[in-house]
Design a protein around this motif. Structure first.
Motif, PDB file in Angstrom:
ATOM      1  N   ALA A  51      57.736  75.308 -45.388  1.00  0.00           N
ATOM      2  CA  ALA A  51      57.923  76.685 -44.951  1.00  0.00           C
ATOM      3  C   ALA A  51      59.243  76.909 -44.237  1.00  0.00           C
ATOM      4  CB  ALA A  51      56.780  77.102 -44.037  1.00  0.00           C
ATOM      5  N   THR A  52      60.045  75.875 -44.066  1.00  0.00           N
ATOM      6  CA  THR A  52      61.319  76.049 -43.369  1.00  0.00           C
ATOM      7  C   THR A  52      62.309  76.780 -44.268  1.00  0.00           C
ATOM      8  OG1 THR A  52      62.107  73.915 -44.137  1.00  0.00           O
ATOM      9  CG2 THR A  52      61.016  73.972 -42.002  1.00  0.00           C
ATOM     10  N   GLY A  53      63.230  77.450 -43.671  1.00  0.00           N
ATOM     11  CA  GLY A  53      64.249  78.171 -44.421  1.00  0.00           C
ATOM     12  C   GLY A  53      65.299  77.228 -44.982  1.00  0.00           C
ATOM     13  N   ARG A  54      66.113  77.731 -45.877  1.00  0.00           N
ATOM     14  CA  ARG A  54      67.143  76.903 -46.510  1.00  0.00           C
ATOM     15  C   ARG A  54      68.177  76.408 -45.507  1.00  0.00           C
ATOM     16  NH1 ARG A  54      68.185  81.170 -51.047  1.00  0.00           N
ATOM     17  NH2 ARG A  54      66.194  81.069 -52.080  1.00  0.00           N
ATOM     18  N   LEU A  55      68.589  77.277 -44.609  1.00  0.00           N
ATOM     19  CA  LEU A  55      69.595  76.882 -43.632  1.00  0.00           C
ATOM     20  C   LEU A  55      69.058  75.787 -42.722  1.00  0.00           C
ATOM     21  CD1 LEU A  55      72.342  77.252 -42.324  1.00  0.00           C
ATOM     22  CD2 LEU A  55      71.349  79.063 -40.923  1.00  0.00           C
ATOM     23  N   ARG A  56      67.832  75.963 -42.250  1.00  0.00           N
ATOM     24  CA  ARG A  56      67.242  74.968 -41.362  1.00  0.00           C
ATOM     25  C   ARG A  56      67.101  73.626 -42.091  1.00  0.00           C
ATOM     26  NH1 ARG A  56      62.162  77.073 -38.532  1.00  0.00           N
ATOM     27  NH2 ARG A  56      63.753  78.275 -37.500  1.00  0.00           N
ATOM     28  N   ALA A  57      66.693  73.660 -43.354  1.00  0.00           N
ATOM     29  CA  ALA A  57      66.551  72.426 -44.128  1.00  0.00           C
ATOM     30  C   ALA A  57      67.911  71.772 -44.351  1.00  0.00           C
ATOM     31  CB  ALA A  57      65.867  72.726 -45.454  1.00  0.00           C
ATOM     32  N   ALA A  58      68.934  72.559 -44.646  1.00  0.00           N
ATOM     33  CA  ALA A  58      70.276  72.012 -44.860  1.00  0.00           C
ATOM     34  C   ALA A  58      70.811  71.387 -43.575  1.00  0.00           C
ATOM     35  CB  ALA A  58      71.214  73.106 -45.350  1.00  0.00           C
ATOM     36  N   LEU A  59      70.571  72.033 -42.439  1.00  0.00           N
ATOM     37  CA  LEU A  59      71.015  71.469 -41.165  1.00  0.00           C
ATOM     38  C   LEU A  59      70.281  70.175 -40.852  1.00  0.00           C
ATOM     39  CD1 LEU A  59      71.341  74.680 -38.976  1.00  0.00           C
ATOM     40  CD2 LEU A  59      73.185  73.251 -39.878  1.00  0.00           C
ATOM     41  N   ALA A  60      69.004  70.098 -41.175  1.00  0.00           N
ATOM     42  CA  ALA A  60      68.238  68.882 -40.947  1.00  0.00           C
ATOM     43  C   ALA A  60      68.765  67.741 -41.819  1.00  0.00           C
ATOM     44  CB  ALA A  60      66.765  69.129 -41.228  1.00  0.00           C
ATOM     45  N   ARG A  61      69.095  68.043 -43.084  1.00  0.00           N
ATOM     46  CA  ARG A  61      69.655  67.016 -43.961  1.00  0.00           C
ATOM     47  C   ARG A  61      71.007  66.545 -43.443  1.00  0.00           C
ATOM     48  NH1 ARG A  61      67.691  70.391 -47.983  1.00  0.00           N
ATOM     49  NH2 ARG A  61      69.751  71.262 -48.346  1.00  0.00           N
ATOM     50  N   ALA A  62      71.839  67.473 -42.996  1.00  0.00           N
ATOM     51  CA  ALA A  62      73.160  67.111 -42.475  1.00  0.00           C
ATOM     52  C   ALA A  62      73.021  66.255 -41.218  1.00  0.00           C
ATOM     53  CB  ALA A  62      73.978  68.363 -42.184  1.00  0.00           C
ATOM     54  N   ALA A  63      72.092  66.612 -40.356  1.00  0.00           N
ATOM     55  CA  ALA A  63      71.874  65.827 -39.140  1.00  0.00           C
ATOM     56  C   ALA A  63      71.386  64.426 -39.480  1.00  0.00           C
ATOM     57  CB  ALA A  63      70.880  66.537 -38.231  1.00  0.00           C
ATOM     58  N   ALA A  64      70.518  64.325 -40.485  1.00  0.00           N
ATOM     59  CA  ALA A  64      70.022  63.012 -40.901  1.00  0.00           C
ATOM     60  C   ALA A  64      71.153  62.159 -41.469  1.00  0.00           C
ATOM     61  CB  ALA A  64      68.907  63.172 -41.925  1.00  0.00           C
ATOM     62  N   LEU A  65      72.032  62.775 -42.253  1.00  0.00           N
ATOM     63  CA  LEU A  65      73.159  62.028 -42.816  1.00  0.00           C
ATOM     64  C   LEU A  65      74.115  61.563 -41.714  1.00  0.00           C
ATOM     65  CD1 LEU A  65      73.995  64.132 -45.997  1.00  0.00           C
ATOM     66  CD2 LEU A  65      73.073  61.820 -45.916  1.00  0.00           C
ATOM     67  N   LEU A  66      74.362  62.403 -40.739  1.00  0.00           N
ATOM     68  CA  LEU A  66      75.259  62.024 -39.652  1.00  0.00           C
ATOM     69  C   LEU A  66      74.630  60.950 -38.774  1.00  0.00           C
ATOM     70  CD1 LEU A  66      76.685  65.493 -38.590  1.00  0.00           C
ATOM     71  CD2 LEU A  66      77.873  63.665 -39.790  1.00  0.00           C
ATOM     72  N   GLY A  67      73.317  60.969 -38.659  1.00  0.00           N
ATOM     73  CA  GLY A  67      72.634  59.964 -37.839  1.00  0.00           C
ATOM     74  C   GLY A  67      72.642  58.588 -38.471  1.00  0.00           C
ATOM     75  N   ARG A  68      72.817  58.497 -39.778  1.00  0.00           N
ATOM     76  CA  ARG A  68      72.818  57.198 -40.463  1.00  0.00           C
ATOM     77  C   ARG A  68      74.130  56.464 -40.287  1.00  0.00           C
ATOM     78  NH1 ARG A  68      70.684  58.665 -46.392  1.00  0.00           N
ATOM     79  NH2 ARG A  68      69.248  60.260 -45.693  1.00  0.00           N
ATOM     80  N   ARG A  69      75.192  57.175 -40.004  1.00  0.00           N
ATOM     81  CA  ARG A  69      76.523  56.527 -39.921  1.00  0.00           C
ATOM     82  C   ARG A  69      76.715  55.761 -38.661  1.00  0.00           C
ATOM     83  NH1 ARG A  69      80.510  60.992 -42.545  1.00  0.00           N
ATOM     84  NH2 ARG A  69      79.346  61.182 -44.455  1.00  0.00           N
TER      85      ARG A  69
END
Length: 69
Positions: A51-69
């Motif tokens: 039920a999350t919006g596209r922007l919220r999902a995109a920000l979550a993916r970006a945060a996850a990618l940045l957290g892996r580095r």
């Protein structure tokens, strides 16, 4: 006839007939937009999608990618 002219016409007619005046144009716009948003969220949940919006999902993916580095 635009919304303001229609409102003035309806207000005049209501006053002549002793009825309450109609709400001003734009009074319920925010409530309508909230209702549309809630309906879309409901339809996504029923369809089995998050039920999350596209922007919220995109920000979550970006945060996850940045957290892996």
């Amino acid at each position: 006839m635009d919304a303001l002219q229609q409102h003035l016409f309806d207000s005049y007619r209501a006053a002549r007939q002793g009825e309450p005046a109609p709400p001003a144009p734009g009074t319920h716009d925010v409530a309508v937009l909230r209702g549309l948003r809630d309906r879309r969220r409901f339809e996504r949940v029923v369809a089995g999608r998050p039920a999350t919006g596209r922007l919220r999902a995109a920000l979550a993916r970006a945060a996850a990618l940045l957290g892996r580095r």
